[in-house]
Structures are given as structure tokens and as C-alpha cells.
Enzyme design. Structure first.
Site, PDB file in Angstrom:
ATOM      1  CD  GLU A  93     -16.083  -0.753   2.616  1.00 44.58           C
ATOM      2  OE1 GLU A  93     -16.955  -1.129   1.841  1.00 44.58           O
ATOM      3  OE2 GLU A  93     -14.896  -1.127   2.549  1.00 44.58           O
ATOM      4  CB  CYS A 106     -10.285  -2.682  10.747  1.00 43.13           C
ATOM      5  SG  CYS A 106      -9.280  -1.789   9.558  1.00 43.13           S
ATOM      6  CB  CYS A 113      -6.526   7.499   1.574  1.00 44.05           C
ATOM      7  SG  CYS A 113      -4.858   7.721   2.245  1.00 44.05           S
ATOM      8  CB  CYS A 117      -0.573   2.956  -1.136  1.00 46.95           C
ATOM      9  SG  CYS A 117       0.052   3.921   0.241  1.00 46.95           S
ATOM     10  CB  CYS A 120      -4.254   1.104  -1.034  1.00 44.29           C
ATOM     11  SG  CYS A 120      -5.577   1.509   0.110  1.00 44.29           S
ATOM     12  N   GLY A 170      -8.091   5.666   4.919  1.00 45.62           N
ATOM     13  CA  GLY A 170      -7.449   6.919   5.295  1.00 45.62           C
ATOM     14  C   GLY A 170      -6.100   6.753   5.962  1.00 45.62           C
ATOM     15  CD  GLU A 171      -1.055   8.105   7.364  1.00 46.50           C
ATOM     16  OE1 GLU A 171      -0.491   7.178   6.783  1.00 46.50           O
ATOM     17  OE2 GLU A 171      -1.056   8.220   8.609  1.00 46.50           O
ATOM     18  CB  SER A 202      -1.764   1.177  10.473  1.00 45.35           C
ATOM     19  OG  SER A 202      -1.064   0.885   9.292  1.00 45.35           O
ATOM     20  CB  SER A 224       1.884   0.974   5.371  1.00 46.27           C
ATOM     21  OG  SER A 224       0.702   0.745   6.054  1.00 46.27           O
ATOM     22  CG  LEU A 225       8.922  -0.915   5.282  1.00 46.96           C
ATOM     23  CD1 LEU A 225       9.212   0.532   5.620  1.00 46.96           C
ATOM     24  CD2 LEU A 225       9.751  -1.838   6.190  1.00 46.96           C
ATOM     25  CG  HIS A 226       3.490  -1.709   1.799  1.00 46.33           C
ATOM     26  ND1 HIS A 226       2.927  -2.834   2.344  1.00 46.33           N
ATOM     27  CD2 HIS A 226       2.777  -0.663   2.291  1.00 46.33           C
ATOM     28  CE1 HIS A 226       1.899  -2.486   3.114  1.00 46.33           C
ATOM     29  NE2 HIS A 226       1.804  -1.181   3.103  1.00 46.33           N
ATOM     30  CG  ASN A 301      -6.846  -9.129   0.027  1.00 51.05           C
ATOM     31  OD1 ASN A 301      -7.130 -10.318  -0.041  1.00 51.05           O
ATOM     32  ND2 ASN A 301      -6.435  -8.542   1.144  1.00 51.05           N
ATOM     33  CB  CYS A 344      -5.447  -6.043   4.610  1.00 54.48           C
ATOM     34  SG  CYS A 344      -4.362  -4.680   4.836  1.00 54.48           S
TER      35      CYS A 344
HETATM   36  S1  SF4 Z   1      -2.613   2.029   2.199  1.00 53.79           S
HETATM   37 FE1  SF4 Z   1      -3.357   3.495   3.735  1.00 53.79          FE
HETATM   38  S2  SF4 Z   1      -2.161   5.375   3.317  1.00 53.79           S
HETATM   39 FE2  SF4 Z   1      -1.965   4.085   1.474  1.00 53.79          FE
HETATM   40  S3  SF4 Z   1      -3.644   4.792   0.128  1.00 53.79           S
HETATM   41 FE3  SF4 Z   1      -4.434   3.051   1.335  1.00 53.79          FE
HETATM   42  S4  SF4 Z   1      -5.468   4.011   3.079  1.00 53.79           S
HETATM   43 FE4  SF4 Z   1      -4.084   5.559   2.183  1.00 53.79          FE
END
Ligand code: SF4
Length: 377
Positions: A93, A106, A113, A117, A120, A170-171, A202, A224-226, A301, A344
Site C-alpha cells: 500500500e 507514505c 515485515c 511489532c 502493527c 516494511g522496515e 522511519s 519508532s520508539l513506542h 489504530n 498509521c
Molecule cells: S511498525 Fe514498522 S517495523 Fe514494526 S512491524 Fe510494522 S512495518 Fe515492521
């Protein structure tokens, strides 16, 4: 067509090498690049300043192909999301977010990925493969010229997309060899001409690759800290077990020596009862004390499999206030494109999972998540 060379796969140096392989001088590569990326032209016959013999040659051996559009939705707030076919049952996407005075795209870097996370939507699907350069820059190419067409064209030099965030599926640092040439094209004056400040990558914190990005193409960096401590981040962002917070903070400071902005943006997804207490905010301040930074708080979300809930707006406000009172610039991200799942963490696409990530996640949902107090929703 698919057995021809896709010219979207080449950055400037790659196009020069390709033209050389056809016996053409390097200025031809620049002309070609401008037709493709400035003009959005994919028909070689329309490239009128190229010699007819070169146009005929290109028609037999090259093409300009972006991933095919499977779906195209526009949200009530103007956010537009495309689902793109990248073959073998995989789809990614791309999301365009219009704002006052700018337009942000974006972009996805992988089909799925593997970082997994917890909050996600992409991560829950597992991982299929890295995207190629043409599949990454093809998202920008397709979106820019589709948006221009929708506006009935633009004045020369004007563009719809003014900012790119490598924040889709993806990362990106785990697909470095394709992401960097694609970003070079974003910055190239003969392609999209965006400044390094307007291209943001990111990452979830792949420490060695942050250093490599600093050396090769330091664009703006978001992390992406979280979570404000290793125990919690190990659960939310499993990559933290490999590159814990002390290493990540040190890498951020090294990056800032060459970064186009004098701060790192830390993204922090607000999860109800998980990472959103006053104490978490204070821990966050202590953690980032020596890193010039901004915080972007992202209201989560929710999606059914996550077992997580969005923090209450009042909680987010109080959390932000603690950071602001300590002098740290803090924004709360406005939720955009909710009605088309373009917000997001909602990018899901379709992924033929070649890993066991999706399976592991289902198992964890039954067992391990209790350790961080995740509730069933
Ligand atoms: S937040 Fe980013 S790194 Fe983490 S699973 Fe989702 S796409 Fe992958």
C-alpha cells in the site's frame, strides 16, 4: 513487456551504466531520466529530444513499469490509498496525505515485515520479500503523475508530492540496497528534487544500518520508539532484544552529526494501559535526555488481532503535557484516512508470508501477551 529492462529500477548512475551498455553517452541518461521522473512519460516515442534510433532501440529492450494498481480509494479527508500488485499474491500500500501547503506520500519498502511489532497491522501478516528499486520509486512515480492528472496538470516545476516518508509497509533499513537508490532518485534534481529534509526514513531501530545510512545518504530520521524501557520495548518491538535502547540512543546521536535536521523524531504509539502512564512519560524524558529530539505521539489504530486499545484522548493530552513541560517539542498525530484503513499502522496489503511471523503472532496472542497486560478486545 515484463522481459524488458524496467528503467524505474535505475538511479542516475544506473541509468548512465545502462545507456553505456547501449553505446549511448551519459547525457542521454540524464535526458531519459528527466522524461521519466520529471515528465511522467513512459512512451519512448514521446521523448522527442532523443534520437529516433535510440527511441527505437529502447522500445525493443526497455520499458517503464510501476506496480499495477489493484485498488484506489480516496478518504473523506482527501487521503488517497493505492493497493499495488507486486506479484506472486503480494500487494503493498501507498498513501498520499494532503495537508495545507504540502503533500506527503507514505511509501512501502517490503511486502510484509518480519520485525513483528505488536501494534502493527503490517507486522501481523508476516514477511514475503523486499521490494526492488523500481517498485519503491514506482510508488512515487505512479502517485505523483496520477495526482497531477487528477488536477488537470501543473505548472512546470510544480509538484503535488512535496514530502516522502519511508513509513509504509516494511522496515526500510532491512532493504537498504533498494531503498537507498530509490531515495537517491527522490533527491536527484533530474528526478524529484526533494531536499534531504523532506525525505524521512522511519526505522524500528536497526542500529548498524542507521550508521550505514549516515555514511551513505543521511535523510531525516524517525525512530519508532513506542516504549521507554527495554523490558516493555522487548515486547512491543521485538528487534529491541537485538539492539537495546542504550545502543539505539547512541546510534541516534551519531546520526545527528550528519543529519539534515538537528533532531530525531521519535514516534510513540499510544496504547491504553500499556505505555501511556505519567511514569512512562518521565522514563521517556530520562531515556532521551541526551538526544535532541521531537516526539510524535500516535493514537493507536486498533485492529482486532492486536488485543490492544487506543489510549484515551485525555491520557494522550496529559502524557504530551509532561513532555512539553520538560521542553520537548511534542505533537499528537492527527488520524487521517481512518475510513479507508490508511492511518498509521493500518497498512496491511496482502502478503504471502514466507516466515512464521504470522503464526508466531497468533501463538503469542494466545499466550505471551499477558506479560504486558494486553486485554482481549
Ligand atoms: S511498525 Fe514498522 S517495523 Fe514494526 S512491524 Fe510494522 S512495518 Fe515492521
Amino acid at each position: 513487456m515484463t522481459d524488458t529492462v524496467n528503467l524505474l529500477d535505475f538511479d542516475a548512475a544506473g541509468l548512465v551504466a545502462y545507456c553505456a551498455s547501449l553505446g549511448e553517452k551519459s547525457f542521454r541518461a540524464r535526458q531519459l531520466q528527466r522524461w521519466i521522473h520529471h515528465g511522467g512519460v513512459s512512451d519512448f516515442d514521446a521523448m522527442t529530444d532523443l534520437a529516433k534510433s535510440l527511441r527505437d532501440k529502447l522500445k525493443t529492450c526497455a520499458s517503464i513499469r510501476h506496480p499495477a494498481v489493484l485498488q484506489d480509494h480516496t478518504s473523506a479527508d482527501g487521503t488517497r490509498k493505492w493497493l499495488l500488485d507486486v506479484g506472486e499474491g503480494n500487494a503493498v500500500e501507498t498513501v498520499y496525505i494532503p495537508e495545507q501547503g504540502r503533500g506527503t506520500l507514505c511509501v512501502s519498502s517490503q511486502a510484509g515485515c518480519a520485525v513483528n511489532c505488536r501494534f502493527c497491522s503490517t507486522g501481523k501478516q508476516g514477511f514475503s520479500r523486499n521490494l526492488g528499486v523500481g517498485e519503491i520509486i514506482g510508488q512515487l512515480w505512479m502517485a505523483e503523475f496520477a495526482l497531477r492528472a487528477a488536477r488537470g496538470g501543473l505548472a512546470p516545476g510544480e509538484r503535488v508530492i512535496t514530502n516522502v516518508v519511508m513509513m509504509g509497509m516494511g522496515e526500510p533499513l532491512l532493504n537498504f540496497d533498494a531503498v537507498v537508490p530509490a531515495m537517491r532518485l527522490m533527491l536527484d534534481d533530474h528526478a524529484y528534487g526533494l531536499s534531504r529534509r523532506r525525505v524521512t526514513l522511519s526505522t524500528s531501530g536497526v542500529v548498524p544500518m542507521i550508521d550505514r545510512l549516515a555514511a551513505e545518504l543521511p535523510v531525516a530520521l524517525a525512530v519508532s520508539l513506542h516504549a521507554p524501557n527495554d523490558a516493555l520495548r522487548d515486547e512491543l518491538v521485538p528487534l529491541n532484544r537485538k539492539y537495546p535502547l542504550a545502543q539505539l540512543m547512541a546510534a541516534c546521536n551519531r546520526y545527528l552529526r550528519v543529519a539534515p535536521r538537528d533532531f530525531i523524531t521519535f514516534e510513540y504509539c499510544m496504547l491504553d494501559g500499556i505505555n501511556d502512564s505519567d511514569e512512562h512519560a518521565r522514563q521517556l524524558l530520562a531515556l532521551t535526555r541526551d538526544v535532541p529530539c521531537k516526539f510524535n505521539l500516535i493514537p493507536f489504530n486498533p485492529f482486532p488481532e492486536s488485543g490492544l486499545l487506543r489510549s484515551h484522548p485525555e491520557r494522550i493530552k496529559q502524557f504530551a503535557q509532561i513532555l512539553i513541560d520538560a521542553g520537548v517539542v511534542t505533537t499528537v498525530r492527527r488520524t487521517r484516512g481512518d475510513d479507508i484503513d490508511a492511518a498509521c499502522g493500518q497498512l496491511a496489503g496482502e502478503v504471502r508470508d514466507r516466515t512464521r511471523v504470522a503464526e508466531r503472532r497468533r501463538r503469542d496472542a494466545r499466550t505471551g501477551l499477558a506479560s504486558i497486560g494486553v486485554r482481549a478486545v
